[in-house]
Design a protein around this motif. Structure first.
Motif, mmCIF file in Angstrom:
data_model
loop_
_atom_site.group_PDB
_atom_site.id
_atom_site.type_symbol
_atom_site.label_atom_id
_atom_site.label_comp_id
_atom_site.label_asym_id
_atom_site.label_seq_id
_atom_site.Cartn_x
_atom_site.Cartn_y
_atom_site.Cartn_z
ATOM 1 N N VAL A 58 0.842 -1.186 0.000
ATOM 2 C CA VAL A 58 0.000 0.000 0.000
ATOM 3 C C VAL A 58 0.884 1.245 0.000
ATOM 4 N N ARG A 59 0.295 2.358 -0.356
ATOM 5 C CA ARG A 59 0.915 3.677 -0.196
ATOM 6 C C ARG A 59 0.166 4.391 0.894
ATOM 7 N N ARG A 73 -3.383 7.145 6.216
ATOM 8 C CA ARG A 73 -4.399 6.513 5.365
ATOM 9 C C ARG A 73 -3.693 5.745 4.257
ATOM 10 N N SER A 74 -4.035 4.468 4.132
ATOM 11 C CA SER A 74 -3.383 3.592 3.160
ATOM 12 C C SER A 74 -4.317 3.312 2.003
ATOM 13 N N PHE A 75 -3.738 3.283 0.798
ATOM 14 C CA PHE A 75 -4.511 3.077 -0.418
ATOM 15 C C PHE A 75 -3.689 2.274 -1.409
ATOM 16 N N CYS A 76 -4.350 1.748 -2.424
ATOM 17 C CA CYS A 76 -3.658 1.012 -3.478
ATOM 18 C C CYS A 76 -2.961 2.012 -4.401
ATOM 19 N N PRO A 77 -1.656 1.851 -4.641
ATOM 20 C CA PRO A 77 -0.948 2.777 -5.517
ATOM 21 C C PRO A 77 -1.298 2.586 -6.997
ATOM 22 N N HIS A 78 -1.984 1.507 -7.329
ATOM 23 C CA HIS A 78 -2.343 1.240 -8.730
ATOM 24 C C HIS A 78 -3.724 1.781 -9.084
ATOM 25 N N CYS A 79 -4.725 1.470 -8.256
ATOM 26 C CA CYS A 79 -6.098 1.876 -8.584
ATOM 27 C C CYS A 79 -6.640 2.981 -7.681
ATOM 28 N N GLY A 80 -5.941 3.286 -6.596
ATOM 29 C CA GLY A 80 -6.335 4.373 -5.712
ATOM 30 C C GLY A 80 -7.379 4.034 -4.660
ATOM 31 N N THR A 81 -7.788 2.781 -4.548
ATOM 32 C CA THR A 81 -8.815 2.402 -3.576
ATOM 33 C C THR A 81 -8.373 2.728 -2.151
#
Length: 141
Positions: A58-59, A73-81
């Protein structure tokens, strides 16, 4: 043993699992959550961080919340979820966005927080507990 609670990001590059039930399930109307939820309340489940198994990277975005806590706050670096949040006030807990759960029925809120920040059209269930701002921290059950 409790059945695992699983989820993923939109593109599937991140998967997660919890082997414990959540300690709380709530809808948050704070302004930050409104940004993360396209203007609506954010529906969140809270788990002990140690119970999370994570596949993928995660990012993080770090900011100061209205409560004065530092939020990661963590999110997917590919799709932004948006996937997770942790707070400096309770680093042993992790918030999971209900939209990322495989079984979305598990996300039914048990209460509402930061209702004072909700827009006039914001909906809450008056049969459930409500808090106008930051509630006391939850503890593992």
């Amino acid at each position: 043993m409790t059945e695992s609670i699983t989820g993923a990001c939109f593109c599937g590059s991140i998967r997660f699992r919890f082997n414990q039930p959540p300690v709380a399930k709530r809808a948050c109307w704070c302004r930050d959550c409104q940004y993360l939820s396209a203007g609506n309340a954010s529906i969140n489940l809270i788990f002990p961080l140690a119970s999370r198994e994570l596949e993928g990277e995660v990012r993080d975005y770090v900011s100061l919340s209205d409560s004065g806590n530092t939020m990661r706050r963590s999110f997917c670096p590919h799709c932004g979820t948006p996937l997770f949040s942790t707070s400096s006030s309770r680093p042993e807990m992790v918030v999971v966005r209900a939209g990322a759960l495989d079984d979305r029925e598990l996300g039914k809120p048990e209460g509402f927080i930061w209702t004072a920040s909700a827009p006039s059209w914001g909906l809450t269930d008056t049969d459930l507990p409500s808090c106008p701002n930051q509630p006391p921290p939850v503890a593992a059950r």
